[in-house]
Design a protein around this motif. Structure first.
Motif, short mmCIF file in Angstrom:
data_model
loop_
_atom_site.label_atom_id
_atom_site.label_comp_id
_atom_site.label_asym_id
_atom_site.label_seq_id
_atom_site.Cartn_x
_atom_site.Cartn_y
_atom_site.Cartn_z
N LYS B 113 0.82 -1.20 0.00
CA LYS B 113 0.00 0.00 0.00
C LYS B 113 0.86 1.26 0.00
O LYS B 113 0.42 2.33 -0.39
CB LYS B 113 -0.87 0.03 1.26
N GLN B 114 2.12 1.11 0.50
CA GLN B 114 2.98 2.29 0.58
C GLN B 114 3.67 2.50 -0.77
O GLN B 114 4.22 1.56 -1.33
CB GLN B 114 4.05 2.09 1.65
N SER B 115 3.64 3.73 -1.23
CA SER B 115 4.28 3.98 -2.51
C SER B 115 5.80 3.97 -2.32
O SER B 115 6.32 4.34 -1.26
CB SER B 115 3.82 5.32 -3.10
N GLY B 116 6.48 3.46 -3.32
CA GLY B 116 7.94 3.39 -3.25
C GLY B 116 8.48 2.25 -2.40
O GLY B 116 9.68 2.09 -2.25
N TYR B 117 7.58 1.43 -1.85
CA TYR B 117 8.04 0.36 -0.95
C TYR B 117 8.55 -0.84 -1.72
O TYR B 117 9.60 -1.39 -1.41
CB TYR B 117 6.89 -0.06 -0.02
N VAL B 118 7.80 -1.25 -2.73
CA VAL B 118 8.19 -2.43 -3.50
C VAL B 118 9.10 -2.00 -4.64
O VAL B 118 8.72 -1.17 -5.47
CB VAL B 118 6.95 -3.17 -4.03
N LYS B 119 10.34 -2.55 -4.65
CA LYS B 119 11.29 -2.19 -5.70
C LYS B 119 11.84 -3.46 -6.32
O LYS B 119 13.04 -3.69 -6.31
CB LYS B 119 12.45 -1.38 -5.11
N GLY B 120 10.97 -4.33 -6.77
CA GLY B 120 11.45 -5.55 -7.41
C GLY B 120 11.93 -6.58 -6.41
O GLY B 120 11.61 -6.49 -5.21
N GLU B 121 12.74 -7.52 -6.89
CA GLU B 121 13.12 -8.62 -6.00
C GLU B 121 13.99 -8.15 -4.85
O GLU B 121 14.12 -8.85 -3.85
CB GLU B 121 13.78 -9.75 -6.81
N ALA B 122 14.58 -6.96 -4.98
CA ALA B 122 15.38 -6.41 -3.88
C ALA B 122 14.55 -6.29 -2.61
O ALA B 122 15.05 -6.48 -1.50
CB ALA B 122 15.94 -5.05 -4.28
N THR B 123 13.26 -5.98 -2.78
CA THR B 123 12.38 -5.84 -1.62
C THR B 123 12.30 -7.16 -0.85
O THR B 123 12.29 -7.18 0.38
CB THR B 123 10.98 -5.41 -2.08
N LEU B 124 12.24 -8.26 -1.61
CA LEU B 124 12.19 -9.57 -0.96
C LEU B 124 13.53 -9.90 -0.32
O LEU B 124 13.59 -10.48 0.76
CB LEU B 124 11.82 -10.65 -1.98
N GLN B 125 14.62 -9.54 -1.03
CA GLN B 125 15.95 -9.85 -0.51
C GLN B 125 16.24 -9.11 0.80
O GLN B 125 16.74 -9.69 1.75
CB GLN B 125 17.03 -9.53 -1.54
N SER B 126 15.87 -7.84 0.83
CA SER B 126 16.17 -7.06 2.04
C SER B 126 15.27 -7.48 3.19
O SER B 126 15.65 -7.39 4.35
CB SER B 126 16.02 -5.57 1.76
N ALA B 127 14.07 -7.97 2.87
CA ALA B 127 13.15 -8.50 3.87
C ALA B 127 12.96 -7.56 5.06
O ALA B 127 13.00 -7.97 6.21
CB ALA B 127 13.61 -9.88 4.35
N ALA B 128 12.76 -6.27 4.76
CA ALA B 128 12.63 -5.28 5.83
C ALA B 128 11.22 -5.24 6.42
O ALA B 128 10.93 -4.40 7.25
CB ALA B 128 13.00 -3.91 5.28
N PHE B 129 10.37 -6.14 5.99
CA PHE B 129 8.98 -6.13 6.47
C PHE B 129 8.78 -7.17 7.57
O PHE B 129 9.58 -8.11 7.72
CB PHE B 129 8.03 -6.43 5.31
N ALA B 130 7.70 -6.98 8.34
CA ALA B 130 7.40 -7.95 9.41
C ALA B 130 6.52 -9.07 8.88
O ALA B 130 6.66 -10.22 9.29
CB ALA B 130 6.72 -7.24 10.57
N LYS B 131 5.59 -8.73 8.00
CA LYS B 131 4.64 -9.73 7.51
C LYS B 131 4.53 -9.69 5.98
O LYS B 131 4.46 -8.61 5.38
CB LYS B 131 3.25 -9.47 8.09
N LEU B 132 4.53 -10.86 5.41
CA LEU B 132 4.34 -11.01 3.97
C LEU B 132 3.08 -11.85 3.76
O LEU B 132 2.99 -12.97 4.23
CB LEU B 132 5.57 -11.71 3.37
N SER B 133 2.11 -11.26 3.09
CA SER B 133 0.82 -11.93 2.92
C SER B 133 0.82 -12.77 1.64
O SER B 133 1.20 -12.29 0.57
CB SER B 133 -0.27 -10.87 2.87
N ILE B 134 0.40 -14.03 1.76
CA ILE B 134 0.20 -14.86 0.58
C ILE B 134 -1.13 -15.60 0.77
O ILE B 134 -1.71 -15.52 1.85
CB ILE B 134 1.33 -15.91 0.37
N CYS B 135 -1.61 -16.28 -0.26
CA CYS B 135 -2.77 -17.11 0.02
C CYS B 135 -2.32 -18.55 0.17
O CYS B 135 -1.25 -18.94 -0.30
CB CYS B 135 -3.87 -16.94 -1.02
#
Lengths: 229, 253
Positions: B113-135
Motif C-alpha cells: 500500500k505504501q508507494s515506493g516500498y516495492v522495488k522488485g526482487e530487492a524488496t524480498l531480498q532485504s526482507a525489511a517487512f514484518a509480515k508477507l501476505s500470501i494465500c
C-alpha cells in the motif's frame, strides 16, 4: 491408523489449549468485576452495558473479525500497542487472538457469574457487614464461595467456546502454525485441501470434546441444584 | 412441538427453493476462483445483457470449490485458478472432459500500500517487512506461484517465518489493503483500477504460468445457461474483459 498424525496437528492442539487457557484466565479477571457490578448496581443504564457485553452472542464472527482487523492494525490502537515493542500490528499474533477471544467469550462468562451473584441476594453480604467484614473481604470470603457454581460454569464455557472459535481467528489470524493456526482453522485447511483423514480425526476429537463439556455442564448444574436445596 | 414446527418450516422452504430452481432453467451457479472476482462480475453482466441467462457467481479458493464439488455442490460451471483441479474433476466423472479450456493466464504481483516500498526482487531480498501476505499455497494456485517465486529466488526459507496466509487470494489482498501486512503476493487483476501503492509484476521466469481452466460440471451438463456461459467466456467480448484485467490469453484456443 498406521500412519501417525503430522506434527502440525499437535502444534495446533497445543496452541488451541494455550489460547483457551489464557483467554479463560483473562476473561474471568475482566468478567468478574463486570458481573459483580451488573448484579449490584442500581444505575438505570446497567442493562445497556449488559447488552453491549452480550452482543457477540448475536453478531456474526465476521463483524467482530472486521472490527478487530481494523482496530488491531497499524492505523488502530492495536498498532500503537504493538509499536511499544517495535511491531506494526497485533493481527496475526497470539496476543491478537487472545484479545479477539476475550471479546468473543465475554458473554459466556459474565452471564453465569452475574446470575450466581444475583441468586444469592443481599442477605449474606449484609450479615457479613454486621460482622464487620470489609466489602472487599466480604466479596472474597462470602460472595465468591457462594457463587462457585457460577464461576465453574463460566470457566468451562469460556474455555470451550474459545476452543470452538473459528470465524474471528480465520479473519485476524493469517494461518500461522504455532501462533494463530488453531484446531478449527487447521480443520478448515484440511477440508479445503481434501485431506479427509486428518480432517475427520480432528473433527471427531472436537465432537467428543464438545460432548464431554456439555454433559459435564449438565451434571454440574444438577449437582449444584441438589446442593442448593 | 416447537422443534417439529421448525423442521416443517425448513422442509417447506427447501421444497420451495427446489421448485423455484427448476422453474427458472436459465440460471446457472458458477464457482469462481477468487482472483477472477472482478472480471467474472463484468462478464456475467455482459452475458446477461446478451443472452438473458443469469450466471450466479460464488467466489472462493479453488481448493474449497474442488472439495465442495466433490460433495455434490450445485455448481454448473467451475472457473478454477489452475488446470489440475478441473482435470481431476473430469477424471472422476464430475465434469465434462471435452469442455475444459484455459480462459485466462494469471499474473502474480508483489504489492504494497505504501508507494515506493516495492522495488522488485530487492524488496524480498532485504526482507525489511514484518509480515508477507500470501494465500494458502495448498488451496490456491496463486499461493503456490508465490512459493515457487520465492524458491526460485532462494528466499523461501528466509521469508517463511514472515508469512501470513489468507484462505483465498481476496483475503491475502485484504491483509495488505488494511495495512496489517506491509507486502503481499496478489493477482494482478486485483490491482486493476488501483493506482496507489507500489508493485512488482513478478517475471514469468520465476514461476510456472498460472493457467486457469474452466470446465462444465455434470450438474450443468443439461443446463442451457451453463453451456452458453462457457461459450460466452470464449467469445471476443469476454476475452476483451479478461485482458483488461491484466490476464494473458491462451492463443492456442
Amino acid at each position: 491408523m498406521t500412519e501417525s498424525l503430522s506434527p502440525d496437528v499437535w502444534i495446533a492442539v497445543r496452541l488451541t489449549i494455550d489460547l483457551a487457557a489464557i483467554t479463560t484466565i483473562v476473561v474471568l479477571a475482566i468478567g468478574t468485576p463486570i458481573a459483580w457490578w451488573l448484579s449490584r448496581t442500581r444505575a438505570w443504564w446497567k442493562e445497556v452495558i449488559a447488552t453491549i457485553v452480550a452482543m457477540p452472542l448475536v453478531l456474526p464472527p465476521t463483524v467482530l473479525g472486521f472490527y478487530l482487523l481494523v482496530l488491531l492494525g497499524p492505523d488502530g490502537p492495536g498498532g500503537t500497542i504493538a509499536g511499544l515493542w517495535g511491531g506494526r500490528t497485533l493481527a496475526f499474533s497470539f496476543t491478537g487472538l487472545v484479545i479477539g477471544s476475550v471479546v468473543y467469550s465475554l458473554p459466556f462468562v459474565v452471564q453465569p457469574i452475574r446470575n450466581a451473584f444475583e441468586a444469592m441476594g443481599e442477605r449474606p453480604l449484609e450479615v457479613a457487614a454486621t460482622l464487620r467484614a470489609s466489602p472487599w473481604r466480604a466479596f472474597w470470603t462470602v460472595a465468591v464461595p457462594l457463587a462457585r457454581p457460577g464461576f465453574l460454569t463460566a470457566a468451562v464455557l469460556g474455555f470451550a467456546h474459545t476452543v470452538g472459535e473459528f470465524g474471528v481467528v480465520l479473519m485476524i489470524g493469517g494461518n500461522i502454525p504455532g501462533a494463530t493456526k488453531v484446531l478449527s482453522v487447521a480443520i478448515y485447511d484440511y477440508v479445503e485441501t481434501s485431506q479427509w483423514r486428518e480432517a475427520s480425526i480432528l473433527s471427531g476429537g472436537m465432537a467428543a470434546f464438545a460432548f464431554v463439556v456439555i454433559l459435564s455442564m449438565i451434571l454440574m448444574q444438577k449437582r449444584a441444584a441438589r446442593v442448593g436445596k | 412441538m416447537r422443534i417439529s414446527r421448525f423442521i416443517f418450516g425448513a422442509v417447506c422452504l427447501l421444497v420451495c427453493g427446489v421448485v423455484a430452481g427448476r422453474a427458472d432453467a436459465d440460471q446457472v451457479n458458477v464457482a469462481v476462483a477468487a482472483n477472477f472476482t472482478a472480471p467474472a462480475k463484468e462478464i456475467a453482466a455482459a452475458f446477461r445483457q446478451k443472452t438473458g441467462h443469469e450466471a450466479v457467481l460464488s467466489f472462493g479458493s479453488s481448493g474449497q470449490f474442488y472439495t465442495q464439488i466433490n460433495q455434490d455442490a450445485p455448481f454448473g460451471v467451475f472457473l478454477s485458478a489452475d488446470q489440475e483441479r478441473p482435470k481431476k474433476l473430469a477424471d472422476k466423472g464430475l465434469a465434462e472432459p471435452a469442455s475444459r479450456f484455459t480462459y485466462a493466464i494469471g499474473k502474480l504481483v508483489l504489492w504494497s500500500k505504501q508507494s515506493g516500498y516495492v522495488k522488485g526482487e530487492a524488496t524480498l531480498q532485504s526482507a525489511a517487512f514484518a509480515k508477507l501476505s500470501i494465500c494458502n499455497p495448498a488451496a490456491a494456485p496463486y499461493g503456490e506461484a508465490a512459493v515457487e517465486t520465492m524458491k526460485s529466488l532462494k528466499l523461501y526459507d528466509a521469508l517463511k517465518p514472515k508469512f501470513v496466509e489468507g484462505a483465498d487470494i481476496m483475503q491475502a489482498f485484504q491483509f495488505v489493503d488494511t495495512g496489517n501486512a506491509e507486502v503481499g503476493f496478489v493477482a494482478l487483476s486485483q490491482l486493476t483500477g488501483n493506482v496507489g501503492g507500489s508493485r512488482w509484476i513478478v517475471p514469468q521466469t520465476l514461476y510456472k504460468p498460472i493457467r486457469q481452466d474452466a470446465v462444465l460440471l455434470k450438474k450443468g451438463a443439461d443446463n442451457k445457461a451453463a453451456t452458453a456461459f462457457l461459450e460466452f467466456l470464449k467469445g471476443p467480448q469476454a476475452r476483451a474483459i479478461i485482458e483488461k484485467y491484466g490476464y494473458a490469453l491462451d492463443n492456442g484456443s
